[in-house]
Design an enzyme around this catalytic site. Sequence first.
Site, PDB file in Angstrom:
ATOM      1  N   THR A 257       0.906  14.365  17.162  1.00 61.17           N
ATOM      2  CA  THR A 257       2.054  15.031  16.543  1.00 61.17           C
ATOM      3  C   THR A 257       2.477  14.352  15.254  1.00 61.17           C
ATOM      4  OG1 THR A 257       2.857  15.830  18.673  1.00 61.17           O
ATOM      5  CG2 THR A 257       4.461  15.721  16.897  1.00 61.17           C
TER       6      THR A 257
ATOM      7  N   SER B  79      -3.875  14.271  21.333  1.00 63.63           N
ATOM      8  CA  SER B  79      -4.230  13.221  22.299  1.00 63.63           C
ATOM      9  C   SER B  79      -4.575  13.798  23.665  1.00 63.63           C
ATOM     10  CB  SER B  79      -3.109  12.192  22.424  1.00 63.63           C
ATOM     11  OG  SER B  79      -1.963  12.736  23.052  1.00 63.63           O
TER      12      SER B  79
ATOM     13  N   THR C  56       1.363  11.484  21.732  1.00 66.99           N
ATOM     14  CA  THR C  56       2.129  10.920  22.841  1.00 66.99           C
ATOM     15  C   THR C  56       1.609  11.331  24.221  1.00 66.99           C
ATOM     16  OG1 THR C  56       3.716  12.746  22.706  1.00 66.99           O
ATOM     17  CG2 THR C  56       4.239  10.731  21.474  1.00 66.99           C
ATOM     18  N   ASP C  57       0.845  12.438  24.304  1.00 63.80           N
ATOM     19  CA  ASP C  57       0.454  12.952  25.621  1.00 63.80           C
ATOM     20  C   ASP C  57      -0.381  11.951  26.419  1.00 63.80           C
ATOM     21  OD1 ASP C  57       1.835  15.258  25.278  1.00 63.80           O
ATOM     22  OD2 ASP C  57       0.093  16.534  24.903  1.00 63.80           O
TER      23      ASP C  57
END
Length: 325
Positions: free
Chosen positions: A13, A60, A93-94
């Site tokens: 992101t 990610s 972030t995932d």
Amino acid sequence: METKIALIGTGGTIAGRGASDTDLTGYTAGVLGLNEILDSVPGTEPYGPYTYIQFSNIESSDITVQHWLDLSKLVQKLVDQEDIGGVVITHGTDSMEETAYFLNLTVHTDKPIVITGSMRPAGAISADGPINLLQAIQVARTPETIGKGVIVVLNGYIDGARDVSKRNTTNVATFDSPLVGHLGIVQDGVAHYYKASTRRHTKESIFAVHELKELPRVVILTCYGGMDDMIPMSVVATNPDGLILTGLGHGTIPQNVRQITQNTVFPTVRASRTGSGMVSAVPQDTLAGYLVSDTLSPQKARILLMLGLTKTKSLKKLQQYFYEY
């Protein structure tokens, strides 16, 4: 010698862009290059000099084991250089917590390794990427970060790779370490630490991947109320190298699933879907041949089992790894 901060871009992101400045969820991740991201961050010059590496530019959620292997080897190569003082990685972030933990176990160094990202894409209202990247760089330049292992920095908080997890789908305050709490905060350009991880990591880790081309295949099976036999039977039939059983509550496994997965030829680790707390051994584990994940999430238990299987097939030794790392 004036050392550099190595900046590694992987996508996510923080490298994303939406159709408008109010597009906070429907954006495209992995669009901007590392140089473009850094251009949006004021105040980075005093913490340089820098060297830049665009490792990848993906969401990610698309991260693979091969990405982890290649990234670990790259980071190790960088920290082995005398002119590199630390590494900052931008990441989606995932799966950030998983990448952080993999590096925490496989990169051998005392130098700071800091991972950051954002919950809002570049150009969005109140985009958090610029401040997160600046603070990650500041943490990497803080002497107290030396020897702390791999660090995750977002929203002004500092978390250790082992215990951090993403706790909210969209909020900028998504990262937390629910069992042990944040390691510290970033304030006025300085990392302030209040605790440190007690588990083995980085320089104290026995795991190395520099000669590995692949890792054992370990899969995760999540249990739920009313679960039938079809899915666990299908998973066991694939004969993985290892299995993480994500149980309910204290890692409780439904009786029908236990009957299918017990005493397999591959190691099986019992974890919990709750997101916090310890899974401790119970008498039934000995009968079923299960290991327990201690306080690791299922995702991180999978990583530790993959790496553990490169060292040993002994269930006793594998269990010890879950108490040490």
